[in-house]
Design a protein around this motif. Structure first.
Motif, PDB file in Angstrom:
ATOM      1  N   ASP A  35      37.625  42.946  31.927  1.00 11.06           N
ATOM      2  CA  ASP A  35      36.640  42.896  33.001  1.00 11.06           C
ATOM      3  C   ASP A  35      36.688  41.559  33.747  1.00 11.06           C
ATOM      4  O   ASP A  35      36.658  40.491  33.128  1.00 11.06           O
ATOM      5  CB  ASP A  35      35.246  43.103  32.397  1.00 11.06           C
ATOM      6  CG  ASP A  35      34.167  43.148  33.451  1.00 11.06           C
ATOM      7  OD1 ASP A  35      33.636  42.072  33.789  1.00 11.06           O
ATOM      8  OD2 ASP A  35      33.868  44.245  33.947  1.00 11.06           O
ATOM      9  N   GLU A  37      34.431  40.099  35.774  1.00  8.83           N
ATOM     10  CA  GLU A  37      33.208  39.287  35.647  1.00  8.83           C
ATOM     11  C   GLU A  37      33.172  38.561  34.308  1.00  8.83           C
ATOM     12  O   GLU A  37      32.822  37.380  34.231  1.00  8.83           O
ATOM     13  CB  GLU A  37      31.970  40.191  35.784  1.00  8.83           C
ATOM     14  CG  GLU A  37      31.762  40.773  37.167  1.00  8.83           C
ATOM     15  CD  GLU A  37      31.076  39.803  38.117  1.00  8.83           C
ATOM     16  OE1 GLU A  37      30.904  38.633  37.742  1.00  8.83           O
ATOM     17  OE2 GLU A  37      30.739  40.234  39.233  1.00  8.83           O
ATOM     18  N   GLU A  38      33.537  39.285  33.234  1.00  9.98           N
ATOM     19  CA  GLU A  38      33.536  38.654  31.911  1.00  9.98           C
ATOM     20  C   GLU A  38      34.588  37.551  31.837  1.00  9.98           C
ATOM     21  O   GLU A  38      34.393  36.538  31.160  1.00  9.98           O
ATOM     22  CB  GLU A  38      33.796  39.694  30.814  1.00  9.98           C
ATOM     23  CG  GLU A  38      33.625  39.098  29.427  1.00  9.98           C
ATOM     24  CD  GLU A  38      33.857  40.102  28.308  1.00  9.98           C
ATOM     25  OE1 GLU A  38      33.387  39.826  27.192  1.00  9.98           O
ATOM     26  OE2 GLU A  38      34.501  41.143  28.554  1.00  9.98           O
ATOM     27  N   LEU A  40      35.381  35.454  34.139  1.00 13.93           N
ATOM     28  CA  LEU A  40      34.781  34.242  34.700  1.00 13.93           C
ATOM     29  C   LEU A  40      33.828  33.590  33.707  1.00 13.93           C
ATOM     30  O   LEU A  40      33.787  32.359  33.580  1.00 13.93           O
ATOM     31  CB  LEU A  40      34.050  34.567  36.006  1.00 13.93           C
ATOM     32  CG  LEU A  40      34.941  35.017  37.175  1.00 13.93           C
ATOM     33  CD1 LEU A  40      34.080  35.461  38.347  1.00 13.93           C
ATOM     34  CD2 LEU A  40      35.894  33.913  37.592  1.00 13.93           C
ATOM     35  N   LEU A  41      33.067  34.408  32.980  1.00 11.65           N
ATOM     36  CA  LEU A  41      32.146  33.876  31.974  1.00 11.65           C
ATOM     37  C   LEU A  41      32.911  33.195  30.845  1.00 11.65           C
ATOM     38  O   LEU A  41      32.548  32.098  30.397  1.00 11.65           O
ATOM     39  CB  LEU A  41      31.266  34.995  31.406  1.00 11.65           C
ATOM     40  CG  LEU A  41      30.230  35.597  32.349  1.00 11.65           C
ATOM     41  CD1 LEU A  41      29.547  36.799  31.705  1.00 11.65           C
ATOM     42  CD2 LEU A  41      29.187  34.547  32.739  1.00 11.65           C
ATOM     43  N   GLY A  59      35.446  45.768  37.133  1.00  8.44           N
ATOM     44  CA  GLY A  59      34.523  44.790  37.710  1.00  8.44           C
ATOM     45  C   GLY A  59      35.147  44.140  38.931  1.00  8.44           C
ATOM     46  O   GLY A  59      35.584  44.801  39.861  1.00  8.44           O
ATOM     47  N   LEU A  60      35.231  42.819  38.904  1.00  6.09           N
ATOM     48  CA  LEU A  60      35.843  42.081  40.016  1.00  6.09           C
ATOM     49  C   LEU A  60      37.351  42.273  40.031  1.00  6.09           C
ATOM     50  O   LEU A  60      37.997  42.203  38.981  1.00  6.09           O
ATOM     51  CB  LEU A  60      35.568  40.579  39.851  1.00  6.09           C
ATOM     52  CG  LEU A  60      34.268  39.990  40.365  1.00  6.09           C
ATOM     53  CD1 LEU A  60      34.298  38.487  40.134  1.00  6.09           C
ATOM     54  CD2 LEU A  60      34.052  40.291  41.827  1.00  6.09           C
ATOM     55  N   GLU A  64      40.030  38.315  43.355  1.00  6.74           N
ATOM     56  CA  GLU A  64      38.758  37.608  43.521  1.00  6.74           C
ATOM     57  C   GLU A  64      38.482  36.708  42.324  1.00  6.74           C
ATOM     58  O   GLU A  64      37.926  35.618  42.474  1.00  6.74           O
ATOM     59  CB  GLU A  64      37.620  38.615  43.704  1.00  6.74           C
ATOM     60  CG  GLU A  64      36.251  37.992  43.907  1.00  6.74           C
ATOM     61  CD  GLU A  64      36.161  37.093  45.132  1.00  6.74           C
ATOM     62  OE1 GLU A  64      35.298  36.181  45.128  1.00  6.74           O
ATOM     63  OE2 GLU A  64      36.952  37.278  46.090  1.00  6.74           O
ATOM     64  N   VAL A  65      38.881  37.161  41.126  1.00  6.81           N
ATOM     65  CA  VAL A  65      38.751  36.301  39.939  1.00  6.81           C
ATOM     66  C   VAL A  65      39.559  35.028  40.148  1.00  6.81           C
ATOM     67  O   VAL A  65      39.091  33.921  39.880  1.00  6.81           O
ATOM     68  CB  VAL A  65      39.234  37.039  38.671  1.00  6.81           C
ATOM     69  CG1 VAL A  65      39.245  36.093  37.465  1.00  6.81           C
ATOM     70  CG2 VAL A  65      38.351  38.247  38.371  1.00  6.81           C
ATOM     71  N   ARG A  68      37.801  32.674  42.586  1.00  3.12           N
ATOM     72  CA  ARG A  68      36.623  31.990  42.012  1.00  3.12           C
ATOM     73  C   ARG A  68      37.019  30.958  40.958  1.00  3.12           C
ATOM     74  O   ARG A  68      36.363  29.913  40.838  1.00  3.12           O
ATOM     75  CB  ARG A  68      35.659  33.028  41.421  1.00  3.12           C
ATOM     76  CG  ARG A  68      35.047  33.928  42.486  1.00  3.12           C
ATOM     77  CD  ARG A  68      33.883  34.721  41.946  1.00  3.12           C
ATOM     78  NE  ARG A  68      33.474  35.772  42.874  1.00  3.12           N
ATOM     79  CZ  ARG A  68      32.450  36.568  42.689  1.00  3.12           C
ATOM     80  NH1 ARG A  68      31.719  36.465  41.582  1.00  3.12           N
ATOM     81  NH2 ARG A  68      32.145  37.504  43.577  1.00  3.12           N
TER      82      ARG A  68
END
Length: 232
Positions: A35, A37-38, A40-41, A59-60, A64-65, A68
């Motif tokens: 994922d 988003e995960e 990035l976390l 997710g993203l 885009e990951v 960011r």
């Protein structure tokens, strides 16, 4: 030899399992997520040494990951290799312009990918290529626990040695006080963030003897970095 930390972002479970096996065999510490988003976390929790990032993930999107990760100070300098079935030149250019360091088109040989990851890491993380760390005119023998600057011995306490070692393993990276506390003192440390400033001052005093340029850059509201360019 330092152990490389990899973040693998791949939603093909069979491929992810294969890559994890290959990289763990090469002594990498691998964290995996499917994922965006995960991812990035996880990168925010503990900055990896390298990211293998699939273009199409849950997710993203991977692109885009990548964007960011490049914007965040703690991961701005982490090398990113994009994995994708997209072989069109326009897609490759877009991936590289977004900040990817390399681009591997599926299907690929895991052995070739291991070699390409190794080449990128040797360029950006000298600690992974041997026991001697160097930056500008500083040399550290991590086995003999000795530091020299311009050939002259620099006496350091244990904490200052660990602090300098962390900087030498990540030249140019900006680390907040909290991240330095985690890396040098450990996650369970109850030491205050202000303590980092004290040890930074001690480290500066030790390595800047003889009017040497200050290689440790203070970044307002962000932290500290080992950066020779700031002295130019």
């Amino acid at each position: 030899m330092a152990r490389a930390k990899m973040l693998l972002v791949e939603d093909d479970s069979a491929l992810a399992e294969l890559l994890i096996w290959h990289f763990k065999r090469e002594d990498f510490e691998v964290r995996h997520t499917a994922d965006g988003e995960e991812a990035l976390l996880l990168a925010r929790e503990a900055a990896p040494d390298i990211v293998l990032l699939d273009w199409m993930v849950e997710g993203l999107p991977g692109i885009e990951v990548c964007r960011r990760l490049r914007r965040a100070p703690e991961t701005a300098n982490v090398p990113i290799i994009m994995l994708t079935a997209r072989g069109e030149e326009e897609d490759r250019v877009r991936g590289l312009e977004t900040g990817a360091d390399d681009y591997v088109t599926k299907p690929f040989s895991p052995r070739e990918l291991v070699a390409r990851v190794g080449a990128v890491l040797r360029r950006v993380r000298p600690a992974l290529a041997g026991e001697a760390l160097t930056y500008a005119d500083i040399e550290m023998d991590t086995v003999g626990h000795k530091v020299r600057r311009s050939g002259r011995m620099v006496p350091l306490g244990p904490t200052e040695f660990r602090l300098l070692k962390h900087f030498l393993e990540h030249p140019g990276w900006v680390f907040s006080r909290d991240r330095l506390l985690d890396a040098v003192w450990g996650h369970d440390s109850d030491i205050e963030a202000r303590t980092v400033d004290v040890h930074i001052r001690r480290l500066r005093k030790a390595i800047n003897v003889g009017d040497k340029p200050d290689l440790i850059r203070t970044v307002r509201s962000a932290g500290y970095a080992l950066d020779a360019e700031s002295t130019a």
